[in-house]
Write a protein that holds these residues in place. Structure first.
Motif: not given
Length: 333
Positions: A29-32, A146-147, A164-168
């Motif tokens: 997850y990114g902090l945009g 995860t979020a 957006g759910g778990p990163c793949q």
């Protein structure tokens, strides 16, 4: 997870107002923040506790935006963009004069990538601009996949979190420096050396820490849980080391590709991580789990050094270096 168009519109409004949005990519997850808004980008550094000299990656909606953010784009960059974007690859290029200094840490280069997560792409398409985004966690700590990880790390310091759910992929993007004579990997990640060399048709070097570079995630100590991490290549050494730590009164966990036999009683056996791709996907989650369980030392057996397994080993070694830099605590910050 499904995010509504209304939620994406809300995220776009937050970005345009100079706010911060955490969003999923295929890596972490990114902090945009709006990459064209220096004030908003400075807030990213403040929230993370990130050094101002440590540059950010700018996320783009498509390769068509390359020439807006970079100059003197070499053919190798276009080849990689065509073959690997959207995907977990960042290319380091000469920056355009329009890129704010705060994004690049004052350097003359900028890291660019197009993420493969559909929610990230929808956000970028609707925003119609670049989003500067490091991982959505405090600097030097374990990246969020995860979020819920984002919320646990940043809480109300982020204005909006898109789930957006778990990163793949589970580990950060590969960073390739294309500003010199030969392509050079500054940070192993989700795109393997084998794939890079296949696309470019030539060998790709690896930065060995022998000079200063302008890229995220290249500090010797990084990606660290609160627990100390020790990397053991020999499976046969794990049980003995675990026993030593238990005698010393430490709470110990083991993370390995497969379940290990002969571990002493009292060891926390984290669920086996599997092969390189599976290991990458669960790595940060397992390290966070160890912290939740109050583990003091994680004994980690890396996966094979093939594909994304190279990146997993890189992250484990940097986490281990953080523990050596701050005895009893895994953070270098």
């Amino acid at each position: 997870m499904t995010t509504s168009p209304e939620e994406i519109e809300r995220a776009v409004a937050v970005l345009r107002a100079g706010g911060l949005v955490a969003f999923p990519t295929e890596t972490v997850y990114g902090l945009g923040a709006d990459a064209a808004n220096p004030t908003a980008v400075r807030r990213v550094f403040e929230v993370k506790g990130r050094p101002a000299t440590h540059p950010l990656i700018v996320h783009l909606g498509s390769a068509a935006a390359l020439d807006h953010w970079a100059v003197d784009v070499p053919p190798a960059a276009r080849l990689l963009a065509e073959a690997c974007w959207p995907g977990p690859l960042t290319v380091l290029l000469r920056r355009s004069p329009s890129v704010p200094d705060v994004v690049t840490g004052g350097r003359d280069t900028v890291g660019l990538r197009v993420p493969a997560h559909p929610l990230a792409l929808a956000l970028l398409e609707r925003f119609s601009g670049g989003i500067a985004a490091p991982s959505a966690n405090r600097f030097g700590r374990v990246s969020p996949t995860t979020a819920a990880d984002v919320q646990a790390d940043l809480g109300s310091d982020v204005d909006l979190v898109l789930d957006g759910g778990p990163c793949q992929v589970g580990v950060e993007s590969t960073i390739v420096d294309l500003t010199g004579g030969e392509p050079e990997v500054l940070r192993p990640g989700g795109v393997s050396f084998e794939r890079l060399e296949e696309v470019l048709g030539r060998p790709v070097g690896l930065w060995l820490g022998d000079r200063d570079v302008a890229a995220p995630g290249t500090l010797p100590a990084h990606y660290a849980p609160a627990a100390r991490v020790e990397v053991l290549d020999e499976v046969s050494a794990v049980a003995e080391r675990a026993a030593q730590l238990l005698v010393a009164g430490r709470r110990v966990a083991v993370l390995a590709p497969v379940a290990l036999a002969g571990l002493p009683d009292g060891v926390v056996e984290l669920e086996p991580a599997g092969g390189p791709e599976s290991y990458a996907r669960v790595l940060y989650g397992r390290l966070r789990q160890a912290d939740r369980l109050g583990v003091e030392v994680v004994l980690a057996v890396p996966p094979e050094r093939v594909g994304v397994g190279v990146a997993v080993r890189d992250r484990l070694m940097r986490a281990a270096a953080a523990g050596r830099a701050a005895p009893g605590h895994g953070s270098s910050t």
